[in-house]
Design a protein around this motif. Structure first.
Motif, PDB file in Angstrom:
ATOM      1  N   GLY A  15       1.356  -1.120   0.475  1.00 46.27           N
ATOM      2  CA  GLY A  15      -0.123  -0.167   0.182  1.00 46.27           C
ATOM      3  C   GLY A  15       0.583   2.104   0.166  1.00 46.27           C
ATOM      4  O   GLY A  15      -0.098   2.576  -0.106  1.00 46.27           O
ATOM      5  N   LYS A  16       2.164   0.997   0.019  1.00 48.72           N
ATOM      6  CA  LYS A  16       3.440   2.462  -0.133  1.00 48.72           C
ATOM      7  C   LYS A  16       3.745   2.425  -1.295  1.00 48.72           C
ATOM      8  O   LYS A  16       4.535   2.192  -1.697  1.00 48.72           O
ATOM      9  CB  LYS A  16       4.305   2.120   1.081  1.00 48.72           C
ATOM     10  N   ASP A  56       2.841  -1.587 -11.229  1.00 53.56           N
ATOM     11  CA  ASP A  56       1.463  -1.549 -11.518  1.00 53.56           C
ATOM     12  C   ASP A  56       1.083  -0.252 -12.192  1.00 53.56           C
ATOM     13  O   ASP A  56       0.381  -1.072 -12.677  1.00 53.56           O
ATOM     14  CB  ASP A  56       0.748  -0.211  -9.988  1.00 53.56           C
ATOM     15  N   GLU A  57       1.698  -0.077 -12.216  1.00 52.67           N
ATOM     16  CA  GLU A  57       1.569   0.778 -13.774  1.00 52.67           C
ATOM     17  C   GLU A  57       2.559   1.074 -14.720  1.00 52.67           C
ATOM     18  O   GLU A  57       4.212   1.093 -14.161  1.00 52.67           O
ATOM     19  CB  GLU A  57       0.874   2.202 -13.569  1.00 52.67           C
ATOM     20  N   GLY A  58       2.246   1.448 -15.615  1.00 53.78           N
ATOM     21  CA  GLY A  58       3.515   1.280 -16.921  1.00 53.78           C
ATOM     22  C   GLY A  58       4.141   0.570 -17.867  1.00 53.78           C
ATOM     23  O   GLY A  58       3.569  -0.853 -17.427  1.00 53.78           O
ATOM     24  N   GLY A 206      12.697  12.060  -3.745  1.00 55.81           N
ATOM     25  CA  GLY A 206      11.168  12.647  -3.409  1.00 55.81           C
ATOM     26  C   GLY A 206      10.464  10.705  -3.077  1.00 55.81           C
ATOM     27  O   GLY A 206      11.528   9.692  -2.698  1.00 55.81           O
ATOM     28  N   ASN A 207       8.877  11.008  -1.939  1.00 56.47           N
ATOM     29  CA  ASN A 207       8.546   9.657  -1.695  1.00 56.47           C
ATOM     30  C   ASN A 207       7.083   9.820  -2.195  1.00 56.47           C
ATOM     31  O   ASN A 207       6.292  10.829  -1.239  1.00 56.47           O
ATOM     32  CB  ASN A 207       9.269  10.156   0.157  1.00 56.47           C
ATOM     33  N   PRO A 208       6.839   9.687  -3.080  1.00 57.09           N
ATOM     34  CA  PRO A 208       7.313   8.055  -3.967  1.00 57.09           C
ATOM     35  C   PRO A 208       8.162   8.284  -4.638  1.00 57.09           C
ATOM     36  O   PRO A 208       8.694  10.228  -5.123  1.00 57.09           O
ATOM     37  CB  PRO A 208       6.554   7.853  -4.264  1.00 57.09           C
ATOM     38  N   GLY A 209       9.681   8.323  -5.220  1.00 60.17           N
ATOM     39  CA  GLY A 209      10.529   8.341  -6.137  1.00 60.17           C
ATOM     40  C   GLY A 209       9.282   8.702  -8.092  1.00 60.17           C
ATOM     41  O   GLY A 209       9.378   7.538  -7.472  1.00 60.17           O
TER      42      GLY A 209
END
Length: 250
Positions: A15-16, A56-58, A206-209
């Motif tokens: 979930g993160k 998850d995507e891409g 960043g967070n998320p990167g």
């Protein structure tokens, strides 16, 4: 011409969200570094590119063919050389070919042609314990190359080497890349290393990167011996440090 394309990669665990909308291209014969703080998602991104983890995507493309979630399409080398201590260097290097089903005799013949250009002449019948750290990394890089001869993902491969050995292997790797037309995506935490090796440095922060800045290093490879002492080098380093520091504050 882009040999590797990463398009909109997003990845979460439990979930993160770890990576958010990563777009990146690698041209043939190019070395691009991913630079950022620990835990920023660089290794997660490599696992996705290598097909070891599903995003998850891409999507990921190699020579315009989608390879998302398909392992075995690009080479991947971690920090440790991971050479098998009970195999000779010759048979360690040949391992990718054996995995692909090639007979041992044929695999040894094929790998023999690479020992000289990789600076490994005379090591064929030796064992990993008989080699220096730098020579073991050369053998590991040759094995990585033979897994896939187009794109290499290198995750801090030189971090365990001392400064002088690291400098020598930097020069060697750039020469080998030029000879065999290898394209490299390179993870490092070492700003100096990124500037010295790269055509481009991409800052993953960043967070998320996500990739927040890309810096082109407009200096021919291999760099001049005194490049690291030049004002131009220091200016690249100032740009990178300024951006990394601001990313931690924001």
């Amino acid at each position: 011409m882009s040999i590797l394309k990463i398009e909109g990669i997003t990845k979460s665990f439990d979930g993160k969200k770890i990576l958010d909308d990563i777009w990146l291209e690698l041209d043939k014969g190019e070395l691009v570094s991913l630079l950022g703080i620990s835990g920023g998602g660089k290794t997660t991104l490599f696992n996705v590119i290598a097909g070891l983890s599903q995003p998850d995507e891409g999507k990921v493309f190699l020579n315009n063919t989608e390879i998302t979630g398909k392992p075995g399409q690009v080479s991947y080398m971690l920090q440790k050389d991971l050479l098998l201590p009970y195999r000779t260097i010759e048979d360690n290097v040949a391992l990718p070919l054996l995995i692909k089903g090639m007979k041992k005799k044929d695999a040894r013949i094929k790998v023999s042609q690479y020992f000289e250009p990789f600076g490994l002449s005379g090591t064929q019948k030796k064992y990993p314990a008989q080699l220096s750290g730098g020579m073991k990394q050369r053998a590991a890089l040759l094995r990585t190359y033979l897994f896939s001869e187009q794109v290499a993902l290198l995750d801090e491969p030189f971090s365990a080497l001392d400064m002088l050995t690291k400098s020598a292997i930097h020069d060697w790797y750039l020469q080998v890349m030029e000879q065999i037309h290898l394209s490299t995506l390179f993870v490092t935490h070492d700003i100096d290393e990124a500037i010295l090796l790269s055509d481009r440095v991409c800052l993953l922060t960043g967070n998320p990167g996500h990739i927040t800045k890309e810096i082109s290093i407009d200096e021919p490879r291999p760099r001049k011996k005194d490049f690291s002492l030049s004002e131009q080098f220091l200016e690249y380093k100032r740009q990178i440090l300024f951006h990394l520091e601001n990313s931690l504050i924001s």
